[in-house]
Motif scaffolding. Structure first.
Motif, PDB file in Angstrom:
ATOM      1  N   GLU A 506      -4.170   3.047  -1.696  1.00 35.56           N
ATOM      2  CA  GLU A 506      -5.625   3.306  -1.867  1.00 35.56           C
ATOM      3  C   GLU A 506      -6.165   2.819  -3.083  1.00 35.56           C
ATOM      4  OE1 GLU A 506      -7.147   7.336  -1.546  1.00 35.56           O
ATOM      5  OE2 GLU A 506      -5.448   7.511   0.300  1.00 35.56           O
ATOM      6  N   HIS A 507      -5.512   3.030  -4.401  1.00 37.34           N
ATOM      7  CA  HIS A 507      -5.838   2.663  -5.431  1.00 37.34           C
ATOM      8  C   HIS A 507      -5.637   1.184  -5.685  1.00 37.34           C
ATOM      9  CE1 HIS A 507      -5.802   6.855  -6.529  1.00 37.34           C
ATOM     10  NE2 HIS A 507      -6.341   6.600  -7.528  1.00 37.34           N
ATOM     11  N   ILE A 508      -4.737   0.271  -5.172  1.00 42.49           N
ATOM     12  CA  ILE A 508      -4.872  -0.913  -5.520  1.00 42.49           C
ATOM     13  C   ILE A 508      -5.912  -1.491  -4.615  1.00 42.49           C
ATOM     14  CG2 ILE A 508      -3.341  -3.135  -4.419  1.00 42.49           C
ATOM     15  CD1 ILE A 508      -0.675  -1.504  -4.865  1.00 42.49           C
ATOM     16  N   LYS A 509      -6.023  -0.977  -3.382  1.00 39.49           N
ATOM     17  CA  LYS A 509      -7.492  -1.669  -2.551  1.00 39.49           C
ATOM     18  C   LYS A 509      -8.795  -1.419  -3.465  1.00 39.49           C
ATOM     19  CE  LYS A 509      -5.786  -0.744   2.050  1.00 39.49           C
ATOM     20  NZ  LYS A 509      -5.747   0.087   3.250  1.00 39.49           N
ATOM     21  N   TYR A 510      -8.638  -0.373  -3.932  1.00 40.81           N
ATOM     22  CA  TYR A 510      -9.904   0.118  -4.700  1.00 40.81           C
ATOM     23  C   TYR A 510     -10.303  -0.859  -5.900  1.00 40.81           C
ATOM     24  CZ  TYR A 510     -13.433   2.913  -7.371  1.00 40.81           C
ATOM     25  OH  TYR A 510     -14.621   3.311  -7.930  1.00 40.81           O
ATOM     26  N   SER A 511      -8.937  -1.123  -6.524  1.00 39.93           N
ATOM     27  CA  SER A 511      -8.902  -2.067  -7.850  1.00 39.93           C
ATOM     28  C   SER A 511      -9.375  -3.358  -7.480  1.00 39.93           C
ATOM     29  CB  SER A 511      -7.748  -2.074  -8.665  1.00 39.93           C
ATOM     30  OG  SER A 511      -7.503  -0.576  -9.179  1.00 39.93           O
ATOM     31  N   LEU A 512      -8.738  -4.000  -6.305  1.00 43.28           N
ATOM     32  CA  LEU A 512      -8.885  -5.273  -5.975  1.00 43.28           C
ATOM     33  C   LEU A 512     -10.537  -5.576  -5.506  1.00 43.28           C
ATOM     34  CD1 LEU A 512      -5.580  -6.079  -3.947  1.00 43.28           C
ATOM     35  CD2 LEU A 512      -6.247  -6.852  -6.045  1.00 43.28           C
ATOM     36  N   GLU A 513     -10.903  -4.448  -4.617  1.00 43.06           N
ATOM     37  CA  GLU A 513     -12.374  -4.510  -4.349  1.00 43.06           C
ATOM     38  C   GLU A 513     -13.396  -4.631  -5.577  1.00 43.06           C
ATOM     39  OE1 GLU A 513     -13.116  -0.807  -1.975  1.00 43.06           O
ATOM     40  OE2 GLU A 513     -12.002  -1.573  -0.449  1.00 43.06           O
ATOM     41  N   LYS A 514     -13.073  -4.049  -6.798  1.00 38.49           N
ATOM     42  CA  LYS A 514     -13.694  -4.155  -7.949  1.00 38.49           C
ATOM     43  C   LYS A 514     -13.400  -5.624  -8.903  1.00 38.49           C
ATOM     44  CE  LYS A 514     -12.902  -0.071  -9.699  1.00 38.49           C
ATOM     45  NZ  LYS A 514     -12.887   0.828 -10.823  1.00 38.49           N
ATOM     46  N   GLN A 515     -12.392  -6.441  -8.232  1.00 36.64           N
ATOM     47  CA  GLN A 515     -12.227  -7.477  -8.772  1.00 36.64           C
ATOM     48  C   GLN A 515     -11.543  -7.310  -9.994  1.00 36.64           C
ATOM     49  OE1 GLN A 515     -15.871  -9.906  -8.733  1.00 36.64           O
ATOM     50  NE2 GLN A 515     -14.924 -11.182  -7.102  1.00 36.64           N
ATOM     51  N   LYS A 516     -10.661  -6.270  -9.968  1.00 35.71           N
ATOM     52  CA  LYS A 516      -9.681  -5.811 -10.980  1.00 35.71           C
ATOM     53  C   LYS A 516      -8.183  -6.260 -10.654  1.00 35.71           C
ATOM     54  CE  LYS A 516     -12.970  -4.016 -13.884  1.00 35.71           C
ATOM     55  NZ  LYS A 516     -13.148  -4.316 -15.189  1.00 35.71           N
ATOM     56  N   GLN A 517      -7.515  -6.353 -11.674  1.00 38.00           N
ATOM     57  CA  GLN A 517      -6.195  -6.891 -11.496  1.00 38.00           C
ATOM     58  C   GLN A 517      -5.088  -5.663 -11.502  1.00 38.00           C
ATOM     59  OE1 GLN A 517      -6.698  -9.728 -14.927  1.00 38.00           O
ATOM     60  NE2 GLN A 517      -5.600 -11.099 -13.805  1.00 38.00           N
ATOM     61  N   VAL A 518      -4.069  -5.618 -11.033  1.00 39.19           N
ATOM     62  CA  VAL A 518      -2.986  -4.614 -11.092  1.00 39.19           C
ATOM     63  C   VAL A 518      -1.621  -5.117 -11.411  1.00 39.19           C
ATOM     64  CG1 VAL A 518      -1.885  -3.280  -9.210  1.00 39.19           C
ATOM     65  CG2 VAL A 518      -4.180  -3.883  -8.844  1.00 39.19           C
ATOM     66  N   ILE A 519      -0.709  -4.312 -12.066  1.00 38.73           N
ATOM     67  CA  ILE A 519       0.407  -4.592 -12.460  1.00 38.73           C
ATOM     68  C   ILE A 519       1.300  -3.370 -11.689  1.00 38.73           C
ATOM     69  CG2 ILE A 519       2.237  -4.582 -14.176  1.00 38.73           C
ATOM     70  CD1 ILE A 519       0.066  -5.675 -16.230  1.00 38.73           C
ATOM     71  N   LEU A 520       2.622  -3.871 -11.108  1.00 35.36           N
ATOM     72  CA  LEU A 520       3.400  -3.046 -10.294  1.00 35.36           C
ATOM     73  C   LEU A 520       4.959  -3.313 -11.171  1.00 35.36           C
ATOM     74  CD1 LEU A 520       2.521  -3.309  -6.689  1.00 35.36           C
ATOM     75  CD2 LEU A 520       1.855  -1.539  -8.253  1.00 35.36           C
ATOM     76  N   PHE A 521       5.420  -2.228 -11.825  1.00 32.45           N
ATOM     77  CA  PHE A 521       6.722  -2.438 -12.252  1.00 32.45           C
ATOM     78  C   PHE A 521       7.845  -1.748 -11.352  1.00 32.45           C
ATOM     79  CE2 PHE A 521       9.407   0.454 -15.090  1.00 32.45           C
ATOM     80  CZ  PHE A 521      10.392  -0.667 -15.441  1.00 32.45           C
ATOM     81  N   GLN A 522       8.896  -2.664 -11.291  1.00 33.27           N
ATOM     82  CA  GLN A 522      10.239  -2.357 -10.402  1.00 33.27           C
ATOM     83  C   GLN A 522      11.261  -2.588 -11.312  1.00 33.27           C
ATOM     84  OE1 GLN A 522      11.403  -0.108  -8.731  1.00 33.27           O
ATOM     85  NE2 GLN A 522      13.096  -0.829  -7.722  1.00 33.27           N
ATOM     86  N   ASN A 523      12.191  -1.918 -11.839  1.00 36.81           N
ATOM     87  CA  ASN A 523      13.083  -2.215 -12.695  1.00 36.81           C
ATOM     88  C   ASN A 523      14.450  -2.928 -12.141  1.00 36.81           C
ATOM     89  OD1 ASN A 523      13.785  -2.720 -15.424  1.00 36.81           O
ATOM     90  ND2 ASN A 523      14.896  -0.705 -15.635  1.00 36.81           N
ATOM     91  N   ARG A 524      14.056  -3.456 -10.896  1.00 40.67           N
ATOM     92  CA  ARG A 524      15.336  -4.054 -10.336  1.00 40.67           C
ATOM     93  C   ARG A 524      14.701  -5.646  -9.827  1.00 40.67           C
ATOM     94  NH1 ARG A 524      17.971  -0.646 -12.377  1.00 40.67           N
ATOM     95  NH2 ARG A 524      19.407   0.647 -11.326  1.00 40.67           N
ATOM     96  N   ARG A 525      15.569  -6.662 -10.180  1.00 41.11           N
ATOM     97  CA  ARG A 525      15.147  -7.979  -9.539  1.00 41.11           C
ATOM     98  C   ARG A 525      15.754  -8.236  -8.155  1.00 41.11           C
ATOM     99  NH1 ARG A 525      18.536 -12.406 -11.236  1.00 41.11           N
ATOM    100  NH2 ARG A 525      20.090 -11.614 -12.752  1.00 41.11           N
ATOM    101  N   GLY A 526      15.373  -9.230  -7.548  1.00 41.80           N
ATOM    102  CA  GLY A 526      16.124  -9.183  -6.045  1.00 41.80           C
ATOM    103  C   GLY A 526      15.323  -8.820  -4.830  1.00 41.80           C
ATOM    104  N   PHE A 527      15.765  -8.997  -3.812  1.00 39.51           N
ATOM    105  CA  PHE A 527      15.228  -8.736  -2.468  1.00 39.51           C
ATOM    106  C   PHE A 527      15.396  -7.183  -2.187  1.00 39.51           C
ATOM    107  CE2 PHE A 527      13.863  -8.032   1.867  1.00 39.51           C
ATOM    108  CZ  PHE A 527      12.752  -8.544   1.894  1.00 39.51           C
ATOM    109  N   SER A 528      16.792  -7.027  -1.867  1.00 37.69           N
ATOM    110  CA  SER A 528      17.294  -5.846  -1.624  1.00 37.69           C
ATOM    111  C   SER A 528      18.376  -5.488  -2.561  1.00 37.69           C
ATOM    112  CB  SER A 528      17.806  -5.861  -0.126  1.00 37.69           C
ATOM    113  OG  SER A 528      18.277  -4.754   0.326  1.00 37.69           O
TER     114      SER A 528
END
Length: 826
Positions: A506-528
């Motif tokens: 929900e919050h990602i959609k809301y930020s993108l609608e306002k043309q704001k940027q998003v950072i997502l942090f996941q402390n593992r690289r790779g796919f699975s």
């Protein structure tokens, strides 16, 4: 006048104790200096570059010293302060001095090999001046392109051939191959300049214009391009001029023949040059910043380190710039340390705005030759004003540059464990080493962080450091609002979309609608994080390490993140043959992939080790994000550290629990630091930002501290735990790893080693135990931990430890076991 027989102590880049005594040839007596590089023979066949650390007249008693073969430098490339610093690193971190030299010097300043010799291109072929054995070698080189030292020994029929080779070099018959393939060569470019007659004679310039206009329009166009470039820059290279003017070599040559232009090959820098566009005087400080700056000055006058605890976006960098300006006015150098290369991209642009070409950057992504050029610019401080760096920005390796007049060291993000060197030795901590280096130079030192390390904050509470705080964000901005997304609850109500809670979506959609940027942090690289058989539970393992393999979708293979081994994805379970193999866990690659399905119309990029291997890949990603070409940036720890983006409204932490549950006494501290740091990327300019933390355990006290922005609460709870269980900052730790391919031999040796240690250290010794990952690159590992009280003499304890390690290594049965010492592990 009687000639002196001189000897030199030479430091070689080898993991062996001490220095080596060599004799100085009489003809080099007047030119040899401490800190120069020299070429010496080591053993029967090896040639090394060493550093002169002492010159004396005392011949060795037990052996005949070999001669130094040649001196590589006119002036020393290593100074007295560096040698003292290297000695301290060696002693404090229990490593060989040669290992310190190996890490400190750029590889292009070191030569080491079984040297080959080749004919000198300038040798006339006259053999009259040569003796019989020299003729044999010279003739062999007419049939063979090059010879190794062992081949020369066979041809000459003698073992000691270095004197023979030395004579042939002096007679101009041969060269060692290193002399021709020295890794560092100056970069040369063809420079285009105005012809000498045309520089001073305006009439001739007009005449040239008229002639070209009538007879050679293309040459006129080329000449006009040259004049246009000349208004913007001093140096114009031939390739650059031809590219801008879209002219040909023949058109340029025609202008050269007419004397209008001239070309000359010159040595040019590989490094970019920048001009300052602003002054530090233009920075306006808030009242709190101005008060802290004045307190920093007072503390510097007392020669005491400063710990600057400033919340994210509180304006620490502005204070650093003011302090740098003050030190430059005193004629001093400044070292600005950062934990990651990624951070240099933004900071370097800010510093160059105020200090222009006085700023240099030094890190591992530079080429070998670029590193040598930076080394020489730091070395030339005050000697060559046009070729010097007054400010050096870089990660931990920047500590080892040849500073002459160091006045200030800034350690930014001082809490970060990237300041610790893990492999190879010396396993030093750049933060602690910077404090020692500042003392050597009589320099000021400031440690800055929004989330200081427990050790540094304890030092400040103990008044070893001066604690100064910036508690408010610059410009009155509010700290971000932190909201918890309960993964357990959303899983129960089936509102999760893959690994994303409905709240985060929900919050990602809301930020993108306002043309704001998003950072997502996941402390593992790779796919699975792993593949798992649905029937028997088999998980593919690395063949070299005791770890599961990570699936990478982009390359469609399984990879070990410890040794790099890769293999294809199995079509069926290798244990039971079942074809139902499922992916468990998720990394940054999977986040990027699944976000693209949820938000198909936005630009999503990933910042992790896989996407930033190339030299300028960090810079490109950060620049694209700054210019709003990227809507969502997914990343590992790289996105948490000190980056400043104006348009980021939302930060999402996808899995707080995998950090909190890591089995290490620092996991709670690190979790708080990572979450607080990445939260600080949100809402840095106009509006209050938001942070969504996804977790299975919303009530965890560390998550509560992050929500409340309460560093002190985290610090107090950690201090209680560490007092109870005897961990830093109340105790010092020394971790000793034992490695061997033979697990049985390792087990036996580790027990014996622990017994030897307990003779001196008693109950301070814990182990031996297998670590979490007990085999890496086919080497089994066991660890022994020594806990030392702060009241004991650390140098005495380290000396005793070194004796015990020597005692163990002398046991024949265990000579194949590798012993690795890590002082103050992180």
């Amino acid at each position: 006048m009687e000639r002196k027989t001189l000897f030199a102590e030479i430091l070689l880049p080898l993991p062996v104790p001490g220095t080596f005594t060599y004799r100085v040839p009489f003809e080099l007596n007047d030119s040899i200096k401490k800190g120069q590089r020299v070429v010496v023979q080591f053993g029967k066949k090896k040639i090394y570059t060493g550093i002169v650390v002492k010159i004396h007249e005392n011949p060795p008693r037990s052996f005949q010293a070999k001669y130094i073969l040649s001196i590589l430098d006119v002036e020393p490339i290593v100074n007295e302060m560096q040698l003292k610093f290297w000695n301290w690193i060696s002693q404090y971190y229990i490593s060989y001095l040669g290992e310190v030299m190996n890490v400190a010097l750029p590889s292009s300043l070191k030569l080491a090999s079984e040297t080959s010799i080749i004919l000198n291109e300038e040798f006339s072929g006259n053999l009259d001046q040569l003796n019989e054995k020299e003729i044999l070698v010279a003739e062999a080189l007419t049939h063979q392109e090059k010879l190794t030292i062992s081949e020369v020994a066979d041809i000459a029929g003698q073992q000691k051939v270095i004197p023979l080779i030395k004579n042939l070099i002096e007679k101009g018959v041969i060269q060692s191959e290193e002399e021709l393939t020295d890794p560092y060569t100056p970069k040369k470019e063809t420079i285009v300049e105005l012809g000498e007659a045309y520089c001073v004679d305006e009439e001739k310039n007009k005449e040239a214009f008229e002639k070209l206009e009538k007879r050679a329009f293309r040459q006129l166009k080329l000449f006009m391009s040259f004049l246009h470039l000349r208004q913007k820059q001093k140096i114009i290279t031939r390739p650059e001029l031809l590219k801008v003017s879209r002219a040909t070599h023949s058109q340029l040559n025609a202008l050269v023949e007419k004397g209008i232009l001239k070309t000359e090959e010159k040595v040019v820098s590989r490094l970019e040059e920048f001009s300052r566009t602003s002054s530090p005087d233009q920075i306006e400080l808030t009242v709190s910043q101005a008060n802290v700056l004045e307190e920093i000055r007072q503390t510097f006058a007392e020669q005491k380190p400063v710990l600057l605890h400033g919340v994210t976006s509180s304006g620490k960098t502005e204070l650093y710039i003011k302090l740098i300006e003050e030190k430059l006015k005193e004629g001093k150098q400044v070292l600005y340390l950062l934990p990651e290369i990624a951070l240099t991209t933004q900071i370097i642009n800010r510093l160059r705005k105020y200090f222009g070409k006085a700023v240099g950057v030094y890190h591992s992504r530079y080429s070998k030759s670029e590193k040598v050029e930076i080394w020489k610019r730091v070395l030339n401080f005050k000697k060559s004003p046009d070729e010097q760096y007054k400010i050096i920005l870089g990660p931990r390796s920047a500590l080892f540059l040849p500073y002459r007049e160091l006045g200030l060291i800034i350690v930014d993000e001082e809490h970060d464990h990237s300041f610790k060197q893990f492999d190879p030795a010396p396993r030093y901590n750049a933060r602690d080493s910077a404090v020692y280096l500042s003392g050597l130079h009589g320099a000021s030192v400031i440690l800055g962080s929004a989330t200081p390390s427990i050790e540094s904050y304890f030092n400040a509470q103990s008044e070893k450091y001066k604690l100064l705080e910036l508690k408010e964000r610059f410009g009155g901005m509010q700290m971000p609002e932190i909201i918890i997304a309960d993964i357990r609850k959303e899983t129960r109500y089936k509102t999760m979309k893959s690994h994303f809670t409905s709240l985060l979506i929900e919050h990602i959609k809301y930020s993108l609608e306002k043309q704001k940027q998003v950072i997502l942090f996941q402390n593992r690289r790779g796919f699975s994080l792993r593949l798992e058989c649905d029937t028997c539970g088999h998980i593919p393992q690395c063949k070299n390490c005791d770890v599961t393999l990570i699936y990478h979708k982009y390359s469609n293979h399984l990879r070990c993140h410890y040794c790099g081994w890769t293999t294809r994805v199995p079509e069926q379970c290798p244990a039971c043959g079942n074809k139902s193999i499922f992916m468990k866990g998720f990394g940054t690659e999977k986040v990027e992939d699944e976000l693209s399905l949820l938000f198909p119309d936005v630009v999503i990029k990933r910042m992790d080790l896989d996407t930033t291997r190339k030299k300028h890949s960090y810079q490109q990603l950060i620049t694209d994000f700054e210019q709003r070409k990227i809507d969502i940036l997914v990343g590992t720890q790289m996105v948490t550290k000190g980056l400043d983006f104006d348009n980021v409204e939302l930060v999402g932490i996808l899995n707080a629990d995998n950090m909190l549950s890591y089995p290490d006494f620092r996991s709670q501290e690190r979790s708080f630091q990572l979450m607080a740091q990445v939260s600080g990327r949100a809402g840095r300019k106009e509006k209050r930002g938001k942070v969504i933390i996804q977790t299975y355990n919303p009530a965890h006290h560390i998550i509560t501290d992050v929500i409340n922005h309460d560093y002190l609460s985290m610090y107090n709870s950690e201090i209680q735990e560490r007092t109870r269980y005897k961990y830093p900052p109340f105790y010092r730790l020394i971790m000793i790893k034992l490695k061997q391919r033979d697990n049985q031999l390792l087990n036996k040796g580790a027990s014996v080693f622990a017994g030897i240690l307990k003779e001196s250290f008693g109950k301070r010794v814990l182990g031996p135990e297998y670590p979490i990952v007990s085999r890496i690159k086919n080497q089994y590992i066991k660890t022994v931990l020594i806990k030392l009280e702060r009241t004991v003499s650390l140098p005495d304890m380290k000396e005793e430890l070194s004796k015990k390690i020597d005692e163990f290594e002398k046991i024949t049965e265990f000579k194949r076991i590798r012993v690795i010492v890590d002082v103050d592990p992180v």
